[in-house]
Design a protein around this motif. Structure first.
Motif, short mmCIF file in Angstrom:
data_model
loop_
_atom_site.label_atom_id
_atom_site.label_comp_id
_atom_site.label_asym_id
_atom_site.label_seq_id
_atom_site.Cartn_x
_atom_site.Cartn_y
_atom_site.Cartn_z
N GLU A 7 0.86 9.39 -5.49
CA GLU A 7 1.05 10.78 -5.08
C GLU A 7 2.12 11.46 -5.91
O GLU A 7 1.96 12.61 -6.34
CB GLU A 7 1.44 10.81 -3.59
N LYS A 17 -5.49 4.34 0.99
CA LYS A 17 -5.21 4.23 -0.44
C LYS A 17 -6.28 4.95 -1.25
O LYS A 17 -5.99 5.68 -2.21
CB LYS A 17 -5.15 2.75 -0.83
N LEU A 63 -5.81 8.70 -0.96
CA LEU A 63 -4.75 9.18 -1.85
C LEU A 63 -5.23 9.24 -3.29
O LEU A 63 -4.90 10.16 -4.04
CB LEU A 63 -3.52 8.27 -1.74
N GLY A 93 0.75 4.05 -2.79
CA GLY A 93 0.45 5.42 -2.40
C GLY A 93 1.54 6.39 -2.82
O GLY A 93 1.27 7.49 -3.30
N SER A 144 0.83 -1.21 0.00
CA SER A 144 0.00 0.00 0.00
C SER A 144 0.86 1.26 0.00
O SER A 144 0.52 2.26 -0.64
CB SER A 144 -0.92 0.01 1.23
#
Length: 533
Positions: free
Chosen positions: A40, A363, A366, A36, A32
């Protein structure tokens, strides 16, 4: 003789179960975290490079207007002296008058056709009667037309750019030229208009280059006049191109740059952000996520060790569950009825489920941040691009409305950026209240918004645009007064079968609305009709 059977040593069942559970959760956290971080980073990369492209374009328009105004000011001065004897004693006083009313230049100079300075303002260096030999002066005399020089050191040893305009009498005879000087390393019009750049936490800044790649505006004054033509972005500017890309600059630094030319002067604007800034922000997001998750993971470890002492069954089912969990199976559901007789096993599974769901929520959070504008909650530009690309692929007709708040800079200047943000959120609320169930409201950047209306004709889109415009004009915003908005409309595929061109045409219609006096809606088809006429 009977030999005793030596007991086989191994791990305790509770230790094995705890190890499997903890390892599974850590793997899930690792996967994860990687997802992420990449999500991002990609989102920040795209948004940053797009925003730099927009910033460069806006700055180029500002600089273009500035250059055109400079040239017009010099033309007025040159026209005045067309039938005036240049060596008349009143020339100096008239030049001082023009200097006092012109905000563009640090000094004004009149040079006659033989290359002799006949008047300067301010006249504090005793240059009258001297004959400068700079390339800029010689080129102005040779061309006998408007001219913008490269940076050069004048006879005063100042680093300047000279803008000149020829002087002709009413018979068309060349008399010389009037030249305006901009002192590049001192207070000048660029710093008044473009602003003195303050240091930012992101390390972002912009600069201006001339047609040969020489710096004529830069936050580091010591770098002004440096030639940076080896920079790939500057090379594109020298070809008259605009855009945005990742680039290694002339000093070997990695940047995300947006760039746009200034056609009137042959200059170019570059707005850029260090690539390291994106990496650092992404890393900070992951650190915050890990910090948020740490208490849950620690709680899970404590509970796992305690529960493992009580567990003896069903090892196989729990191991299978943990294996699927470590593999990232999002369809996995908690075990309930099959092990309902075992209280300890239920507690362990509930704990694992809590941690897994929490990570999945992070998640999803994000993912949502990567697709929405943080200030207004509207769809962001990246998602808008994905939507229009899909509609184009599916052959779905749609209309686009591009809207821009009029004189929004005045709102920020008078009320502060915080209240400016409140106005943007207020406008976003009106847009959402007017949109249909299948429409999309997007923040295009700054004070610019976009609406996508599938299956809407141009007339229908104009009606929606007018409703929004009138509501905004008639509403009292958070600053206690109304604001206005200009809007441009274009329709796919009638106006263009290319999404990029469609937005360009809608943007042209928007700027026509600005030119027509603002606070109005203009459809691109009306521009086409004017062109045909």
């Amino acid at each position: 003789m009977v030999y005793p059977i030596r007991p086989r040593r191994g791990f305790k069942l509770s230790s094995i179960i705890s190890f499997v559970v903890i390892l599974s959760v850590l793997i899930t956290i690792f996967i994860s975290t990687i997802i992420g971080y990449n999500t991002e980073r990609k989102s920040l990369f795209n948004n940053t490079i797009e925003m730099n492209g927009i910033a460069a374009l806006n700055l180029s328009k500002t600089t273009e207007s500035l250059v055109v105004s400079m040239q017009k000011s010099l033309k007025v001065t040159a026209d005045y002296f067309s039938d005036v004897e240049l060596r008349d004693r009143n020339v100096l006083s008239q030049l001082d008058f023009f200097m006092g009313t012109s905000p563009y230049f640090n000094s004004l100079t009149i040079v006659d056709k033989s290359g002799v300075i006949v008047s300067t303002s301010p006249n504090n260096l005793n240059l009258i009667g001297s004959k400068p030999t700079s390339e800029a002066t010689l080129e102005s005399l040779r061309l006998k037309k408007p001219y913008i020089s490269k940076p050069f050191h004048a006879i005063t040893n100042r680093l300047i750019v000279m803008v000149s305009h020829p002087i002709f009498d009413h018979n068309g005879n060349y008399k010389g030229f009037v030249g305006g000087s901009i002192y590049l390393q001192q207070a000048n019009i660029f710093r008044d208009i473009l602003g003195v750049q303050a240091s930012t936490t992101s390390g972002s800044y912009f600069y201006v280059v001339d047609s040969s790649g020489n710096l004529i505006y830069h936050p580091d004054k010591d770098r002004i006049s440096d030639n940076v033509s080896s920079n790939p972005v500057v090379q594109k500017l020298m070809q008259g191109l605009a855009g945005a890309q990742r680039v290694i600059n002339s000093q070997g630094q990695d940047f995300l740059a947006g760039f746009a030319p200034v056609p009137a002067a042959g200059w170019g604007i570059v707005s850029q952000t260090p690539q390291d800034h994106i990496t650092n922000i992404s890393a900070n997001v992951i650190r915050e996520m890990m910090k948020f998750s740490a208490p849950f993971v620690l709680l899970l470890v404590i509970i796992s060790f305690w529960l493992s002492r009580k567990l003896a069954h069903p090892l196989t089912r729990l191991a299978t569950y943990a294996s699927r969990l470590s593999g990232g199976d999002e369809s996995l559901k908690p075990l309930t009825s099959d092990v309902s007789w075992n209280y300890e096993a239920n507690q362990l599974l509930d704990t694992v489920a809590v941690a897994f769901n929490k990570l999945r929520e992070q998640k999803e959070m994000l993912h949502a941040e990567a697709n929405t504008d943080a200030l207004t909650g509207l769809t962001n530009r990246r998602t808008m691009g994905a939507i229009t690309s899909l509609w184009k692929q599916q052959g779905t007709p749609f209309s686009v409305i591009i809207m821009d708040l009029d004189h929004f800079k005045n709102v920020n200047d008078r009320h502060g950026h915080h209240m400016g943000d409140e106005v943007l959120k207020f406008v976003a609320g009106i847009m959402l209240s007017e949109k249909g169930p299948d429409d999309y409201c997007c923040r295009f950047g700054g004070e610019e918004f976009t609406m996508l209306l599938p299956y809407a004709s141009e007339d229908e889109a104009v009606q929606v645009a007018e409703r929004i415009r009138l509501r905004i004009e008639q509403s009292v915003t958070p600053i206690g007064e109304s604001v206005t908005m200009s809007l441009g409309v274009a329709t796919f595929p009638e106006v263009s079968e290319e999404v990029f061109e469609l937005f360009k045409y809608a943007d042209q219609a928007l700027y026509q609305a600005k030119r027509d006096g603002r606070n109005r809606t203009v459809a691109y088809s009306s521009l086409l009709q004017l062109t045909r006429i």
